[in-house]
Design a protein around this motif. Structure first.
Motif, short mmCIF file in Angstrom:
data_model
loop_
_atom_site.label_atom_id
_atom_site.label_comp_id
_atom_site.label_asym_id
_atom_site.label_seq_id
_atom_site.Cartn_x
_atom_site.Cartn_y
_atom_site.Cartn_z
N UNK A 67 7.47 -7.70 -12.83
CA UNK A 67 6.79 -8.69 -13.26
C UNK A 67 6.20 -9.42 -12.15
N UNK A 68 4.75 -9.58 -12.09
CA UNK A 68 4.26 -10.22 -10.72
C UNK A 68 3.49 -11.32 -11.21
N UNK A 69 3.31 -12.48 -10.34
CA UNK A 69 2.27 -13.28 -10.46
C UNK A 69 1.03 -13.12 -9.57
N UNK A 70 -0.10 -13.17 -9.78
CA UNK A 70 -1.33 -13.04 -9.13
C UNK A 70 -2.48 -14.07 -9.33
N UNK A 71 -3.35 -14.17 -8.27
CA UNK A 71 -4.59 -15.02 -8.53
C UNK A 71 -5.63 -14.25 -8.80
N UNK A 72 -6.43 -14.91 -9.53
CA UNK A 72 -7.43 -14.18 -9.98
C UNK A 72 -8.55 -13.41 -9.26
N UNK A 73 -8.68 -14.14 -7.87
CA UNK A 73 -9.43 -13.52 -6.88
C UNK A 73 -8.92 -12.18 -6.14
N UNK A 74 -7.39 -12.03 -6.28
CA UNK A 74 -6.88 -10.69 -5.78
C UNK A 74 -6.38 -9.78 -6.96
N UNK A 75 -6.69 -10.07 -8.35
CA UNK A 75 -6.10 -9.18 -9.20
C UNK A 75 -6.64 -7.86 -9.08
N UNK A 76 -7.71 -7.63 -8.99
CA UNK A 76 -8.49 -6.29 -9.03
C UNK A 76 -7.99 -5.45 -7.65
N UNK A 77 -8.05 -6.14 -6.54
CA UNK A 77 -7.43 -5.38 -5.23
C UNK A 77 -5.87 -5.09 -5.47
N UNK A 78 -5.05 -5.79 -6.30
CA UNK A 78 -3.68 -5.61 -6.17
C UNK A 78 -3.78 -4.56 -7.41
N UNK A 79 -4.31 -4.57 -8.28
CA UNK A 79 -4.31 -3.40 -9.36
C UNK A 79 -4.55 -1.96 -8.66
N UNK A 80 -5.61 -2.12 -7.86
CA UNK A 80 -6.21 -0.84 -7.27
C UNK A 80 -4.96 -0.44 -6.17
N UNK A 81 -4.53 -1.42 -5.41
CA UNK A 81 -3.30 -1.01 -4.62
C UNK A 81 -2.05 -0.28 -5.13
N UNK A 82 -1.66 -0.99 -6.44
CA UNK A 82 -0.76 -0.50 -7.17
C UNK A 82 -0.91 1.00 -7.50
N UNK A 83 -2.19 1.19 -7.98
CA UNK A 83 -2.50 2.43 -8.52
C UNK A 83 -2.32 3.47 -7.32
N UNK A 84 -2.59 3.03 -6.00
CA UNK A 84 -2.53 3.91 -4.96
C UNK A 84 -1.11 4.41 -4.75
N UNK A 85 -0.27 3.30 -4.67
CA UNK A 85 1.13 3.43 -4.30
C UNK A 85 2.00 4.10 -5.58
N UNK A 86 1.73 3.45 -6.79
CA UNK A 86 2.35 3.85 -7.96
C UNK A 86 1.99 5.02 -8.76
N UNK A 87 0.59 5.27 -8.50
CA UNK A 87 -0.15 6.20 -9.38
C UNK A 87 -0.90 5.59 -10.45
N UNK A 88 -2.24 6.22 -10.51
CA UNK A 88 -3.05 5.46 -11.36
C UNK A 88 -2.91 5.43 -12.78
N UNK A 89 -1.75 6.39 -13.32
CA UNK A 89 -1.54 6.43 -14.62
C UNK A 89 -0.50 5.48 -15.05
N UNK A 90 0.16 5.04 -14.21
CA UNK A 90 1.44 3.96 -14.60
C UNK A 90 0.91 3.02 -15.62
N UNK A 91 1.62 2.67 -16.56
CA UNK A 91 1.42 1.81 -17.63
C UNK A 91 1.41 0.19 -17.02
#
Length: 222
Positions: free
Chosen positions: A154-178
């Motif tokens: 569980x993470x908190x995130x700001x609206x301005x950084x949300x998309x960037x964080x999701x893209x970074x998580x996809x890079x490190x975790x794999x894009x198919x992670x739920x």
């Protein structure tokens, strides 16, 4: 005596009766933002002195507050939304109160990550709360470490950084992670977007993101 009083994360009716009683009886309310707290207190016809208490002054005012508490004053900590100490100021003051044998009570009540976690549809028998990811230093190291985490995160995130964080998580975790992004919980425009990290990143990249954000991500073997 120090009380930690959870405040509504959106809907003002989500405050407890006990919280209102405590706020009405203390000598001083320490507010993360006095304007936000004043609106809440006015709504419930509570008139008590407010003093700023936030991440920019908590070290500076710490000793003064402890001295007053030792002298017998009753205070309540009230953050903008949710439970004080959860990604909000409170820890330093609580620690000093314990060192000085000042009684501390944390009231149960609203916090954003619990409803977001429960309605995510992801496993909740084991989870970890990571709060805000480091903005710069240590961020990549943290992401590499969390990529191996088996518990729901569980993470908190700001609206301005949300998309960037999701893209970074996809890079490190794999894009198919739920995952699930919960936005504006308990408010009129509450939204819970579920899907893979890449799907949810694409969804939010095409719109203006507003409000408080909770991001829930499945563990590596979920």
């Amino acid at each position: 005596m120090l009380y930690l009083v959870p405040s509504p994360i959106g809907n003002l009716q989500d405050i407890t009766l006990r919280a209102l009683e405590v706020l009405g009886t203390v000598d001083l309310i320490l507010a993360e933002d006095t304007r936000n707290s004043a609106r809440l207190l006015t709504h419930y016809n509570i008139q008590k002195p407010l003093s700023p208490y936030h991440q920019h002054n908590e070290h500076k005012v710490l000793q003064h507050l402890v001295d007053q508490l030792v002298g017998g004053k009753k205070m309540a900590v009230l953050t903008d939304a949710g439970t004080p100490g959860i990604s909000d100021p409170a820890f330093l003051l609580v620690r000093e109160c314990i060192r000085h044998d000042i009684r501390v009570e944390c009231l149960p009540g609203a916090t954003a990550f619990v409803p977001a976690l429960v309605n995510s549809g992801l496993p909740i028998n084991r989870f970890c709360f990571e709060g805000f990811l480091p903005p710069k230093k240590g961020r990549q190291t943290m992401l590499r470490k969390l990529a191996l985490e088996e518990r729901t995160m569980v993470f908190y995130e700001s609206p301005m950084r949300l998309v960037k964080t999701l893209e970074e998580l996809a890079l490190y975790f794999g894009g198919e992670r739920q995952c699930c992004v919960s936005r504006e919980l308990t408010k009129m425009f509450e939204e819970n977007k579920r899907g893979t990290l890449l799907e949810v990143a694409g969804y939010f990249s095409g719109k203006t993101v507003k409000g408080e954000i909770v991001l829930v991500v499945a563990g590596v073997n979920s």
